[in-house]
Motif scaffolding. Structure first.
Motif, PDB file in Angstrom:
ATOM      1  N   ASP A   1      23.454  26.862  38.877  1.00 59.49           N
ATOM      2  CA  ASP A   1      24.232  27.660  39.830  1.00 59.49           C
ATOM      3  C   ASP A   1      23.328  28.583  40.642  1.00 59.49           C
ATOM      4  OD1 ASP A   1      26.379  26.380  38.738  1.00 59.49           O
ATOM      5  OD2 ASP A   1      27.161  28.141  37.668  1.00 59.49           O
ATOM      6  N   GLU A   2      22.361  29.207  40.005  1.00 60.68           N
ATOM      7  CA  GLU A   2      21.447  30.110  40.704  1.00 60.68           C
ATOM      8  C   GLU A   2      20.562  29.335  41.671  1.00 60.68           C
ATOM      9  OE1 GLU A   2      21.642  30.053  37.266  1.00 60.68           O
ATOM     10  OE2 GLU A   2      23.061  31.722  37.173  1.00 60.68           O
ATOM     11  N   GLN A   3      20.076  28.192  41.235  1.00 59.52           N
ATOM     12  CA  GLN A   3      19.245  27.366  42.119  1.00 59.52           C
ATOM     13  C   GLN A   3      20.054  26.891  43.325  1.00 59.52           C
ATOM     14  OE1 GLN A   3      17.976  24.288  39.460  1.00 59.52           O
ATOM     15  NE2 GLN A   3      16.088  25.350  38.879  1.00 59.52           N
ATOM     16  N   LEU A   4      21.315  26.586  43.112  1.00 65.12           N
ATOM     17  CA  LEU A   4      22.174  26.139  44.204  1.00 65.12           C
ATOM     18  C   LEU A   4      22.299  27.221  45.274  1.00 65.12           C
ATOM     19  CD1 LEU A   4      24.131  23.975  45.338  1.00 65.12           C
ATOM     20  CD2 LEU A   4      25.950  25.237  44.181  1.00 65.12           C
ATOM     21  N   HIS A   5      22.507  28.460  44.823  1.00 64.49           N
ATOM     22  CA  HIS A   5      22.606  29.558  45.789  1.00 64.49           C
ATOM     23  C   HIS A   5      21.309  29.691  46.585  1.00 64.49           C
ATOM     24  CE1 HIS A   5      26.534  31.124  44.818  1.00 64.49           C
ATOM     25  NE2 HIS A   5      26.243  31.135  43.527  1.00 64.49           N
ATOM     26  N   GLY A   6      20.172  29.570  45.918  1.00 64.47           N
ATOM     27  CA  GLY A   6      18.880  29.678  46.604  1.00 64.47           C
ATOM     28  C   GLY A   6      18.639  28.534  47.572  1.00 64.47           C
ATOM     29  N   LEU A   7      18.974  27.320  47.167  1.00 63.19           N
ATOM     30  CA  LEU A   7      18.774  26.163  48.041  1.00 63.19           C
ATOM     31  C   LEU A   7      19.669  26.226  49.270  1.00 63.19           C
ATOM     32  CD1 LEU A   7      18.538  23.380  45.298  1.00 63.19           C
ATOM     33  CD2 LEU A   7      16.679  24.171  46.780  1.00 63.19           C
ATOM     34  N   ILE A   8      20.909  26.608  49.060  1.00 53.38           N
ATOM     35  CA  ILE A   8      21.836  26.700  50.193  1.00 53.38           C
ATOM     36  C   ILE A   8      21.424  27.825  51.140  1.00 53.38           C
ATOM     37  CG2 ILE A   8      24.221  27.252  50.817  1.00 53.38           C
ATOM     38  CD1 ILE A   8      25.109  25.692  48.356  1.00 53.38           C
ATOM     39  N   ALA A   9      20.955  28.934  50.572  1.00 56.98           N
ATOM     40  CA  ALA A   9      20.493  30.039  51.425  1.00 56.98           C
ATOM     41  C   ALA A   9      19.270  29.623  52.241  1.00 56.98           C
ATOM     42  CB  ALA A   9      20.177  31.259  50.569  1.00 56.98           C
ATOM     43  N   ALA A  10      18.376  28.833  51.656  1.00 58.14           N
ATOM     44  CA  ALA A  10      17.195  28.365  52.390  1.00 58.14           C
ATOM     45  C   ALA A  10      17.595  27.444  53.538  1.00 58.14           C
ATOM     46  CB  ALA A  10      16.243  27.640  51.435  1.00 58.14           C
ATOM     47  N   VAL A  11      18.581  26.610  53.299  1.00 55.62           N
ATOM     48  CA  VAL A  11      19.061  25.724  54.363  1.00 55.62           C
ATOM     49  C   VAL A  11      19.754  26.536  55.453  1.00 55.62           C
ATOM     50  CG1 VAL A  11      20.710  23.896  54.882  1.00 55.62           C
ATOM     51  CG2 VAL A  11      19.245  23.704  52.889  1.00 55.62           C
ATOM     52  N   ALA A  12      20.535  27.537  55.051  1.00 59.31           N
ATOM     53  CA  ALA A  12      21.275  28.351  56.021  1.00 59.31           C
ATOM     54  C   ALA A  12      20.339  29.175  56.891  1.00 59.31           C
ATOM     55  CB  ALA A  12      22.256  29.253  55.300  1.00 59.31           C
ATOM     56  N   GLU A  13      19.150  29.514  56.391  1.00 55.92           N
ATOM     57  CA  GLU A  13      18.172  30.240  57.206  1.00 55.92           C
ATOM     58  C   GLU A  13      17.668  29.371  58.348  1.00 55.92           C
ATOM     59  OE1 GLU A  13      15.035  31.657  54.754  1.00 55.92           O
ATOM     60  OE2 GLU A  13      16.317  33.070  53.671  1.00 55.92           O
ATOM     61  N   GLN A  14      17.597  28.077  58.129  1.00 56.06           N
ATOM     62  CA  GLN A  14      17.109  27.162  59.153  1.00 56.06           C
ATOM     63  C   GLN A  14      18.168  26.910  60.216  1.00 56.06           C
ATOM     64  OE1 GLN A  14      13.961  26.071  59.240  1.00 56.06           O
ATOM     65  NE2 GLN A  14      13.579  27.255  57.390  1.00 56.06           N
ATOM     66  N   SER A  15      19.386  26.598  59.781  1.00 56.93           N
ATOM     67  CA  SER A  15      20.467  26.298  60.725  1.00 56.93           C
ATOM     68  C   SER A  15      21.804  26.408  60.005  1.00 56.93           C
ATOM     69  CB  SER A  15      20.300  24.885  61.286  1.00 56.93           C
ATOM     70  OG  SER A  15      21.413  24.535  62.071  1.00 56.93           O
ATOM     71  N   LEU A  16      22.771  26.995  60.697  1.00 53.02           N
ATOM     72  CA  LEU A  16      24.116  27.100  60.134  1.00 53.02           C
ATOM     73  C   LEU A  16      24.992  25.911  60.515  1.00 53.02           C
ATOM     74  CD1 LEU A  16      24.848  30.897  60.689  1.00 53.02           C
ATOM     75  CD2 LEU A  16      24.165  29.759  58.576  1.00 53.02           C
ATOM     76  N   GLU A  17      24.467  25.000  61.310  1.00 52.03           N
ATOM     77  CA  GLU A  17      25.233  23.845  61.772  1.00 52.03           C
ATOM     78  C   GLU A  17      24.995  22.597  60.917  1.00 52.03           C
ATOM     79  OE1 GLU A  17      27.478  24.129  64.156  1.00 52.03           O
ATOM     80  OE2 GLU A  17      26.922  26.239  64.259  1.00 52.03           O
ATOM     81  N   VAL A  18      24.303  22.744  59.803  1.00 46.08           N
ATOM     82  CA  VAL A  18      23.996  21.597  58.949  1.00 46.08           C
ATOM     83  C   VAL A  18      25.274  21.130  58.268  1.00 46.08           C
ATOM     84  CG1 VAL A  18      22.657  20.829  56.957  1.00 46.08           C
ATOM     85  CG2 VAL A  18      21.676  22.453  58.543  1.00 46.08           C
ATOM     86  N   PRO A  19      25.600  19.845  58.379  1.00 43.17           N
ATOM     87  CA  PRO A  19      26.796  19.356  57.685  1.00 43.17           C
ATOM     88  C   PRO A  19      26.548  19.227  56.185  1.00 43.17           C
ATOM     89  CG  PRO A  19      25.757  17.593  58.924  1.00 43.17           C
ATOM     90  CD  PRO A  19      24.991  18.834  59.231  1.00 43.17           C
ATOM     91  N   VAL A  20      27.541  19.581  55.406  1.00 41.53           N
ATOM     92  CA  VAL A  20      27.470  19.494  53.948  1.00 41.53           C
ATOM     93  C   VAL A  20      28.490  18.458  53.499  1.00 41.53           C
ATOM     94  CG1 VAL A  20      27.755  20.746  51.783  1.00 41.53           C
ATOM     95  CG2 VAL A  20      26.767  21.903  53.765  1.00 41.53           C
TER      96      VAL A  20
END
Length: 131
Positions: free
Chosen positions: A79-98
């Motif tokens: 769960d903690e790693q997920l938050h970190g990975l998603i935050a790293a992706v969100a820093e690059q772009s908020l338009e990334v489809p999940v």
């Protein structure tokens, strides 16, 4: 009885009025046309070696199996790693489809936890995959 022979005047087309009308139409169209200026700049842009390397071309795939384990692009994450990975992706772009793939026996609470983690980071383009 005398027969008077009348000669008819030969018909002709007077093109002077036609030319006047055409001239007026041409002036009307020239005055009423909207000429849009093209703002072109003669620039030589610099070359960037890392252009486009931070863009995500494919969607992020989040998987949840029947035992409620989370997978981020095929790799297991806590769960903690997920938050970190998603935050790293969100820093690059908020338009990334999940793309969220959950097993049919996965509890709804686990699915909503992953969706909430994505939304907290600002990733709102979330899709659920089904059969």
């Amino acid at each position: 009885m005398s027969l008077l022979v009348r000669r008819r005047k030969r018909p002709d087309i007077n093109i002077v009025p036609l030319m006047d009308v055409l001239t007026i139409l041409i002036f009307f169209f020239l005055v009423s046309m909207q000429f849009r200026e093209r703002l072109t700049l003669n620039l030589t842009l610099p070359k960037v070696e890392t252009a486009g390397k931070n863009q995500f071309e494919t969607p992020i795939i989040l998987g949840i199996d029947a035992e409620s384990r989370i997978f981020f692009n095929g790799k297991e994450a806590t769960d903690e790693q997920l938050h970190g990975l998603i935050a790293a992706v969100a820093e690059q772009s908020l338009e990334v489809p999940v793309l969220l793939k959950a097993h049919q026996d996965t509890p709804l609470q686990r699915v909503t936890f992953v969706m909430d983690a994505c939304r907290r980071a600002g990733l709102n383009n979330i899709r659920l995959q089904s059969r």
